[in-house]
Design a protein around this motif. Structure first.
Motif, PDB file in Angstrom:
ATOM      1  N   UNK A  63      39.494 -37.948  83.989  1.00 53.81           N
ATOM      2  CA  UNK A  63      38.942 -37.132  84.780  1.00 53.81           C
ATOM      3  C   UNK A  63      39.593 -36.624  85.768  1.00 53.81           C
ATOM      4  N   UNK A  64      40.432 -37.205  86.546  1.00 53.90           N
ATOM      5  CA  UNK A  64      41.201 -37.006  87.512  1.00 53.90           C
ATOM      6  C   UNK A  64      42.237 -35.929  87.006  1.00 53.90           C
ATOM      7  N   UNK A  65      42.933 -36.088  85.772  1.00 55.26           N
ATOM      8  CA  UNK A  65      44.064 -35.111  85.250  1.00 55.26           C
ATOM      9  C   UNK A  65      43.296 -33.828  84.972  1.00 55.26           C
ATOM     10  N   UNK A  66      41.827 -33.955  84.372  1.00 55.39           N
ATOM     11  CA  UNK A  66      41.357 -32.960  84.017  1.00 55.39           C
ATOM     12  C   UNK A  66      41.075 -31.807  85.403  1.00 55.39           C
ATOM     13  N   UNK A  67      40.687 -32.594  86.368  1.00 52.79           N
ATOM     14  CA  UNK A  67      40.396 -31.780  87.506  1.00 52.79           C
ATOM     15  C   UNK A  67      41.672 -31.215  88.111  1.00 52.79           C
ATOM     16  N   UNK A  68      42.847 -31.851  88.118  1.00 54.99           N
ATOM     17  CA  UNK A  68      44.171 -31.227  88.536  1.00 54.99           C
ATOM     18  C   UNK A  68      44.604 -29.995  87.463  1.00 54.99           C
ATOM     19  N   UNK A  69      44.503 -30.310  86.433  1.00 55.89           N
ATOM     20  CA  UNK A  69      44.751 -29.288  85.216  1.00 55.89           C
ATOM     21  C   UNK A  69      43.913 -27.858  85.760  1.00 55.89           C
ATOM     22  N   UNK A  70      42.741 -27.978  86.394  1.00 53.69           N
ATOM     23  CA  UNK A  70      42.336 -26.714  86.728  1.00 53.69           C
ATOM     24  C   UNK A  70      42.437 -26.284  88.367  1.00 53.69           C
ATOM     25  N   UNK A  71      42.950 -27.061  88.987  1.00 50.87           N
ATOM     26  CA  UNK A  71      43.412 -26.986  90.256  1.00 50.87           C
ATOM     27  C   UNK A  71      44.507 -25.903  90.723  1.00 50.87           C
ATOM     28  N   UNK A  72      44.224 -24.741  91.190  1.00 50.34           N
ATOM     29  CA  UNK A  72      45.421 -23.722  91.364  1.00 50.34           C
ATOM     30  C   UNK A  72      46.447 -24.346  92.112  1.00 50.34           C
ATOM     31  N   UNK A  73      46.236 -25.413  93.003  1.00 45.23           N
ATOM     32  CA  UNK A  73      47.380 -25.774  94.038  1.00 45.23           C
ATOM     33  C   UNK A  73      48.181 -26.896  93.495  1.00 45.23           C
ATOM     34  N   UNK A  74      47.719 -27.158  92.111  1.00 42.09           N
ATOM     35  CA  UNK A  74      48.738 -28.219  91.634  1.00 42.09           C
ATOM     36  C   UNK A  74      49.240 -27.618  90.275  1.00 42.09           C
ATOM     37  N   UNK A  75      50.452 -28.151  89.977  1.00 47.62           N
ATOM     38  CA  UNK A  75      51.111 -28.010  88.751  1.00 47.62           C
ATOM     39  C   UNK A  75      51.239 -29.489  88.012  1.00 47.62           C
ATOM     40  N   UNK A  76      50.748 -29.287  86.942  1.00 49.96           N
ATOM     41  CA  UNK A  76      50.788 -30.540  86.221  1.00 49.96           C
ATOM     42  C   UNK A  76      50.929 -30.384  84.567  1.00 49.96           C
ATOM     43  N   UNK A  77      51.926 -31.272  84.201  1.00 51.06           N
ATOM     44  CA  UNK A  77      52.628 -30.830  82.928  1.00 51.06           C
ATOM     45  C   UNK A  77      53.053 -31.972  82.256  1.00 51.06           C
ATOM     46  N   UNK A  78      53.656 -32.043  81.213  1.00 53.45           N
ATOM     47  CA  UNK A  78      54.364 -33.140  80.557  1.00 53.45           C
ATOM     48  C   UNK A  78      55.561 -32.898  79.760  1.00 53.45           C
ATOM     49  N   UNK A  79      56.384 -33.663  79.241  1.00 53.16           N
ATOM     50  CA  UNK A  79      57.512 -33.466  78.499  1.00 53.16           C
ATOM     51  C   UNK A  79      57.310 -34.292  77.182  1.00 53.16           C
ATOM     52  N   UNK A  80      57.659 -33.363  76.155  1.00 51.83           N
ATOM     53  CA  UNK A  80      57.790 -34.017  74.899  1.00 51.83           C
ATOM     54  C   UNK A  80      59.034 -34.199  74.409  1.00 51.83           C
ATOM     55  N   UNK A  81      59.516 -35.130  73.838  1.00 51.14           N
ATOM     56  CA  UNK A  81      60.951 -35.208  73.735  1.00 51.14           C
ATOM     57  C   UNK A  81      61.066 -35.523  71.963  1.00 51.14           C
ATOM     58  N   UNK A  82      62.056 -35.166  71.426  1.00 55.34           N
ATOM     59  CA  UNK A  82      62.278 -35.137  70.080  1.00 55.34           C
ATOM     60  C   UNK A  82      64.084 -35.563  70.071  1.00 55.34           C
ATOM     61  N   UNK A  83      64.417 -36.220  68.960  1.00 59.50           N
ATOM     62  CA  UNK A  83      65.773 -36.129  68.615  1.00 59.50           C
ATOM     63  C   UNK A  83      66.096 -36.101  67.098  1.00 59.50           C
ATOM     64  N   UNK A  84      67.170 -36.364  66.627  1.00 59.94           N
ATOM     65  CA  UNK A  84      67.404 -36.196  65.277  1.00 59.94           C
ATOM     66  C   UNK A  84      66.673 -37.469  64.524  1.00 59.94           C
ATOM     67  N   UNK A  85      66.426 -38.538  65.184  1.00 61.83           N
ATOM     68  CA  UNK A  85      65.528 -39.690  64.406  1.00 61.83           C
ATOM     69  C   UNK A  85      64.137 -39.436  64.505  1.00 61.83           C
TER      70      UNK A  85
END
Lengths: 587, 79
Positions: free
Chosen positions: A461-483
């Protein structure tokens, strides 16, 4: 700890008194709101929490007061401010007189009655959600086995059973994707123990008790699934012996063709057990082997036996040797980077179990029955694999461990670390917080300990709120490699203060699986570049030391952050560090 | 686990076994409320493998009453 059978309620009542005043580091506040008398549940829950080293504070609503407690803004319930609230309702209460005489009104009225009842509960729960952040666990209703229509029940349109079934299905639909609300399948609970056992008519008639006293401990045990998941206490890995555990007999003596593992009894018992294990593997539970055997003989069975359900690829690691099992176990935990307290151990040999229990008591050593036909049901009784959500990362975990094994092989063959990292061909994709990524973002903030600058825990619920908050930047990193694909492994949450041209990094973390490959540098570099694009002049961050987060201690100074009091500040006085062996994309 | 009736009662009611006798009951034992009473019957039923009827549950006023019912049902009582 050892898995055990459920003691009587009188044990819990006495024990609850004897542990009064004992406190643990972990603490949870549980509210129980029920439509009937549920004495003893509180004591059973407190004792079970203490067994898991949790202090449990409870609030129990007055008899039949659950509605008032939720509706009244100044009720004791809200004053108590629970972490989890259980709302336990029953079919008689929901159905009222229609429980006894469902066919007294026409079918359309029956339909609108159920719709009305669903709406009542949905409104009640929405009210609750508006007033508190507490998780809410609502039971559904047990479907009556009796109908006055007897064998014609199935011929009646929207009859008694269908009404209750529909009530359950509709509630379930409404809250399916709501991270704050969980449906506890009480109907399955009743199926598991039997309607005739769960409802003791004498207790019901004497005291409006709708779960018999003999079954209160079982109900408390099911509720612990939610409590432990909410506290992030769960078992993640099952370590298995081979002979007489995954198959019958001894491979070194009986041989490949003679072990019991087939679609004929007694081999069926082992096939059944393995199928259940496979289902847990697919949910994200890690499997491993710890067995005293000749490796080549055992591996041949695992790879080639026609009735093996679990194969090499399902095991994150295999320790098949003649060393002692305790050392093997410690190595497994180290290699998989999991705590000993997250391991469940299956071994048919009581002596091995005894040794393990003494040497590593944090491991759940399962008291496996002598009869292999009981293995599968023993496994199914373990209620410790719960998490509040199953993410796609969970489902892919087994595959990821297999890739990890191949990475380790490459690392061992590469001439140096740089060479290894280059050969991995890592690609990082920065993603925004959205419906797909939010559950995983919350999960990572809740469980990442090592590479975590601030160890701030956030619920979905907190993360959902942050995602709609203009004063926050929230994101994540997806990682891949050859395996293969590691999935989402990094999270950042930034507070923007544009008036002062300043950003503050509230959260920055990386799953331990991918530590030490430069991914953290790519992520931090990305944030710093974003800030620069938006005209930011100062980026502040913090390193809050814990027992476990030493691995990220040097991240900020390595990037040229300067210490100012408790915080670290980057002012673009040195260029943003580049990481050449990783390809960065944005999505 | 003891099959001694007084031990079972003492255990469920959380009193010393020396404090109770055949004449003890909800009137004399403070902890013996209706909930503890039901827990006691639950214990007795599983220990002695009997089932009490609703009327029996409602009419038990003393430990002596329990003894009588159990002996009518042929449950073996030690002590």
């Amino acid at each position: 700890m050892q898995s055990q059978v459920e003691p009587n309620l009188s044990y819990f009542i006495a024990k609850a008194r004897s542990i009064e005043g004992r406190t643990f580091q972990k603490k949870i506040k549980v509210a129980i709101l029920s439509s009937y008398t549920i004495n003893g549940l509180e004591e059973a829950l407190r004792v079970k929490c203490a067994e898991s080293e949790i202090t449990c504070l409870t609030y129990i609503c007055g008899y039949g007061q659950y509605n008032q407690d939720i509706l009244d803004q100044s009720s004791k319930l809200y004053e108590f401010s629970p972490d989890i609230t259980f709302v336990i309702i029953d079919t008689r209460t929901v159905m009222s007189t229609l429980f006894y005489t469902p066919y007294a009104i026409p079918v359309n009225d029956r339909r609108s009655y159920i719709d009305k009842r669903v709406a009542d509960f949905v409104n009640l729960i929405r009210t609750f959600k508006n007033r508190t952040d507490s998780k809410l666990v609502l039971t559904n209703c047990s479907i009556p086995t009796y109908s006055p229509y007897g064998i014609c029940e199935g011929k009646s349109e929207y009859g008694l059973r269908e009404m209750v079934y529909d009530f359950n299905a509709k509630l379930s639909d409404v809250f399916r994707s709501d991270p704050q609300v969980f449906l506890f399948d009480f109907n399955s609970f009743v199926s598991k123990y039997g309607e005739v056992n769960v409802l003791d008519y004498r207790q019901f008639l004497v005291g409006d008790i709708k779960v018999s006293l003999s079954h209160i401990p079982h109900l408390a045990e099911e509720m612990m699934g939610y409590v432990k998941a909410n506290m992030g206490i769960n078992r993640k890995c099952i370590v298995l012996d081979l002979d007489n555990t995954l198959w019958g007999g001894i491979i070194g003596e009986d041989g490949f063709d003679r072990i019991d593992l087939s679609l004929k009894p007694p081999g069926t018992a082992f096939v059944e057990f393995q199928r259940m294990l496979l289902a847990l593997y697919q949910r994200g539970i890690i499997l491993a082997i710890n067995s005293r055997n000749n490796e080549d003989e055992a591996l041949r069975a695992i790879r080639e036996h026609p009735y093996m359900v679990l194969r090499e690829e399902n095991f994150a690691t295999m320790k098949i040797n003649w060393r002692d099992k305790i050392s093997n176990m410690k190595e497994i935990a180290e290699e998989l980077n999991i705590g000993l307290e997250s391991i469940v151990y299956f071994d048919d040999d009581p002596i091995n179990r005894e040794l393990m229990l003494k040497a590593i008591p944090q491991i759940m050593t399962v008291d496996l029955p002598d009869d292999p036909s009981l293995y599968a049901s023993t496994l199914m009784r373990i209620n410790d694999f719960n998490t509040l959500a199953v993410t796609s990362e969970d489902r892919k975990r087994g595959e990821m461990y297999r890739q990890e094994r191949r990475r380790t092989e490459l690392k061992n063959s590469a001439s140096n670390l740089e060479d290894f990292l280059k050969q991995l061909e890592i690609k990082v994709t920065m993603k925004k917080a959205n419906d797909f990524t939010i559950p995983r973002i919350a999960q990572l903030t809740l469980k990442t300990n090592q590479f975590n600058l601030t160890t701030r825990r956030y619920q979905e619920e907190d993360v959902q709120m942050f995602a709609h908050d203009q004063t926050k930047l929230i994101g994540c990193a997806q990682t891949k490699d050859k395996f293969g694909d590691n999935g989402i492994t990094g999270v950042y949450i930034v507070n923007k203060n544009h008036a002062d041209k300043e950003w503050y990094i509230d959260t920055f973390l990386l799953s331990c699986r991918v530590m030490g490959r430069g991914i953290e540098e790519v992520m931090l570099g990305y944030i710093l570049s974003k800030a620069k694009e938006e005209g930011v002049e100062r980026v502040k961050a913090e390193f809050i030391p814990t027992k476990k987060n030493k691995p990220c201690e040097q991240l900020l100074p390595n990037f040229g952050f300067k210490k100012e009091g408790q915080q670290w500040v980057y002012t673009y006085h040195v260029p943003i560090k580049q990481t050449s062996h990783i390809e960065l994309n944005e999505d | 686990m003891s099959n001694n009736l007084l031990d079972i009662v003492a255990n469920v009611m959380e009193v010393q076994v020396t404090q109770i006798d055949d004449e003890s009951g909800p009137e004399t034992i403070e902890n013996w409320d209706s909930f503890r009473g039901l827990i006691l019957f639950e214990e007795l039923e599983s220990k002695f493998n009997v089932k009490f009827t609703l009327n029996e549950l409602l009419n038990i006023k003393k430990i002596k009453d329990i003894k009588n019912i159990l002996s009518v049902r042929g449950a073996s009582l030690n002590g």
